[in-house]
Design an enzyme around this catalytic site. Structure first.
Site, PDB file in Angstrom:
ATOM      1  CG  HIS A 237     -11.765  50.577 -85.562  1.00  0.00           C
ATOM      2  ND1 HIS A 237     -11.291  50.358 -85.194  1.00  0.00           N
ATOM      3  CD2 HIS A 237     -11.359  50.951 -87.137  1.00  0.00           C
ATOM      4  CE1 HIS A 237     -10.869  49.319 -86.342  1.00  0.00           C
ATOM      5  NE2 HIS A 237     -10.634  49.751 -87.871  1.00  0.00           N
ATOM      6  NE  ARG A 257     -11.496  43.846 -85.893  1.00  0.00           N
ATOM      7  CZ  ARG A 257     -12.309  44.363 -86.586  1.00  0.00           C
ATOM      8  NH1 ARG A 257     -13.409  43.721 -86.285  1.00  0.00           N
ATOM      9  NH2 ARG A 257     -11.936  45.436 -86.250  1.00  0.00           N
TER      10      ARG A 257
END
Ligand SMILES: Cc1cc2nc3c(=O)[nH]c(=O)nc-3n(C[C@H](O)[C@H](O)[C@H](O)COP(=O)(O)OP(=O)(O)OC[C@H]3O[C@@H](n4cnc5c(N)ncnc54)[C@H](O)[C@@H]3O)c2cc1C
Length: 607
Positions: A237, A257
């Site tokens: 990740h 995000r």
């Protein structure tokens, strides 16, 4: 001999009480069979509870252009077309129904203004698709399944660890394990066993996975004769915490995000705009203003490059750090505070949308994310590979053995899209429970073999018999050395000679692990638990390394510096690992079955 152990008998035994295990147990129980559910930790504490961002389901609540077809095409594109297409199809079609079912069982999802289940943007999903509860979706999923499950008559064995699956001939007929609290071994007889033991991130030094993520189910199934699929595909990740060192690896959810957070290098540059892969160019915004509008659900805007797939974002971060453009502690900056330029009440907005992230950074790093950027870097997060299953039934190649959730493989191909795991758990957990119950109804109970039980017991307690100081060592050092070996040599960027070093190193570590010594009693003995986990970690590490050595191309979570491009020929097969009769690990490639024309057409239409 077997009579010396307390024995429980079930029609269906589910090992693991995360989202997949709970959903499987509920379904099996609803089919009218007797169900036992086992977990290493307390009920409600499984790794699923840590899931943050949401579960992907094409309900079209925020953008009505979404459909199962778009979700299917996104999942296949994200997985770079080595996915089990049947699983990707079932998943895309059934996820909305499974989410509505959770709602009916009491899950309190965030809502749109119209009162529908709200859906948020996530990397690789074309439209806002993740049903969520703030950034605590896993907690709500577990809570709901648990509340529903306890009324189904399921017997739960908490703080039990399974150390071996039991077989009658070719068929799995139960499991052998110990009760951590009382230090006693137990036999679990079952007509069908469903393995739902989650991930294996603990094979690496930097990971977002909880202590339970030691690959137990993958290893237990492998040693019982099950095939493993695509073990080379590990997801790193892009955004884990990197500072202070005590919190390294803890996840920083992609929702940051999704809510407008941007990635910058130390020069303040949004480096994600520098490298947009060809197959995503048509879907990615070319200017930051459009990217921001996308995060605010403007249907006419395209996604910012920060929301490209995880494999790509992680490699871009890696590149910035290697080029000397990283942050002070070896990562890059993730900035959500900047949205104050756009929203007058940005601090309140961030705290409401990302409450866990706000608290995580305040408490662990003394940093206020509403005011300052975070420092982040890649962390080992998810195993796309795992136990090979039939896409419809979740049956393995071993009769009586089923698998679902993160420990099973196929749906995600070479790279999982965020949010597709929680939906995987509920779609395929349900299917595993349904088909395991069917198997249990159609087959009589098998016989538990005393010699197998005795051998499993001896192997489990052997570390107590190694006297300290006679060439033996504690399990922690061996575990640490393995995690370092994997992190350094089979990590985010891979090379032939480094992986060969890892494979040789694993053999040496196996020899050391066979001699580890532990002291104390059987009750709550963390050293002993680590010694047991080690065997699983070594098995999965060997499988990851072996499969990675064979795949001489770069695809999804598997990036080779010596073969940086995709090889179209390698898109035609999956990697399969099994245990040979002499006990060694063997590898083969297997052609991916041809995709039906109708599904091919869906992919074409969605390009
Ligand atoms: C921080 C974080 C955030 C995430 N956020 C998201 C997200 O927003 N959306 C998303 O889709 N995915 C997310 N993921 C991934 C997702 O949470 C996991 O893939 C998923 O929860 C795995 O569920 P599972 O049911 O397969 O296993 P788990 O939830 O890991 O449960 C495994 C169970 O098996 C038991 N077990 C293991 N070994 C044994 C043994 N030997 N004997 C007995 N029991 C055993 C454990 O005790 C546990 O009960 C996230 C992951 C992390 C780490």
């Amino acid at each position: 001999m077997a009579t010396n152990y307390e024995t429980f008998e079930y029609d269906v035994l589910v090992i693991g009480a995360g989202g997949a295990g709970l959903r499987a147990a509920i379904e099996a129980s609803a089919a009218g069979v007797k169900v036992g559910l086992i977990c290493k930790s307390l009920l409600g504490k499984a790794h699923t509870v840590m899931a943050e961002g949401g579960m992907a389901a094409a309900m079209g609540n925020v953008d009505d252009r979404d459909s199962w077809k778009v979700h299917f095409a996104d999942t296949m594109r994200g997985g770079q077309y080595v996915n089990n297409w049947r699983m990707a199809e079932l998943h895309a079609k059934e996820a909305p129904e499974r989410v509505h079912e959770l709602e009916a069982w009491g899950a309190v999802f965030d809502r749109t203004k119209e009162g529908k289940i709200s859906q948020r943007n996530f990397g690789g999903h074309r439209y806002p698709r993740l049903a969520h509860v703030g950034d605590r979706t896993g907690l709500e999923l577990i809570r709901t399944l648990q509340d529903h499950g306890i009324h189904q008559g399921i017997t739960v064995h908490m703080e039990y660890t399974i150390v071996s699956l039991l077989k009658d001939g070719e068929r799995v007929v139960g499991a052998f394990g110990y009760d951590r609290e009382r230090g006693r071994f137990r036999i679990f007889k079952a007509k069908a066993v469903v393995v739902c033991t989650g991930g294996l991130g603990r094979a690496y030094r930097v990971t977002s996975n909880s202590w339970e993520g030691t690959g137990d189910g993958v290893s237990l199934a492998y040693h019982a004769g099950a095939e493993l699929l695509d073990m080379e595909f590990i997801q790193f990740h892009p955004t884990g915490m990197i500072w202070p060192p005590s919190v390294m690896g803890i996840l920083v959810t992609e929702s940051v995000r999704g809510e407008g957070g941007v990635l910058k290098n130390k020069e303040g540059r949004r480096f994600m705009y520098d490298d947009i892969p060809d197959n995503y160019k048509s879907q990615t915004s070319l200017d930051p203003e459009e990217g921001w509008r996308y995060t605010q659900n403007d249907k006419n805007a395209k996604r910012p490059p920060e929301l490209l797939t995880r494999d790509h974002v992680a490699r871009c971060i890696n590149r910035e750090v290697k080029a000397g453009r990283g942050s002070p502690h070896g990562g890059v900056f993730l900035d959500i505070a900047w949205i104050k330029e756009k929203l007058p009440n940005s601090a309140e907005h961030i705290k409401r949308k990302l409450p866990s992230m706000y608290h995580q950074f305040m408490q662990l790093a003394n940093l206020d994310i509403t005011k300052e950027p975070m420092e982040v870097g890649p962390t080992t997060h998810y195993a796309m590979g795992g136990i090979r299953v039939n896409g419809d039934t979740q049956a393995t190649n071993v009769p009586g053995l089923f698998a679902a959730g993160e420990c099973a493989a196929g749906l995600h191909g070479a790279n999982r899209l965020g949010g597709n795991s929680l939906s995987d758990l509920i779609v395929f957990g349900k299917r595993a429970g349904e088909y395991a119950a069917k198997y249990a109804k159609e087959n009589p109970a098998g016989q538990v073999n005393d010699a197998q039980v005795a051998a499993a017991y001896r192997e489990a307690v052997e570390p107590f018999e190694h006297p300290a100081g006679s060439g033996s060592e504690g399990p922690y050092q061996v575990q640490y050395d393995l995690q370092n070996l994997m992190q350094t040599n089979v990590g985010i960027v891979r090379l032939q000679n480094e992986m060969e070093t890892a494979l040789a190193g694993i053999q040496q570590l196996k020899a050391r692990a066979a001699k580890v010594a532990v002291q104390g009693h059987l009750e709550y003995n963390p050293g002993w638990h680590t010694a047991i986990d080690l065997k699983h970690l070594l098995t999965v590490s060997e499988a990851i390394t072996m499969a990675s050595l064979d795949r001489k191309e770069s695809r999804g979570g598997h990036f080779r510096e010596d073969f940086p491009n995709k090889d179209p020929e390698a898109a035609k097969y999956n990697s399969v690992i099994s245990k040979a009769a002499d006990g060694t690990m063997k590898f083969r490639r297997e052609p991916i079955p041809p995709m039906p024309e109708a599904l091919k057409q869906v992919i074409e239409e969605m390009k």
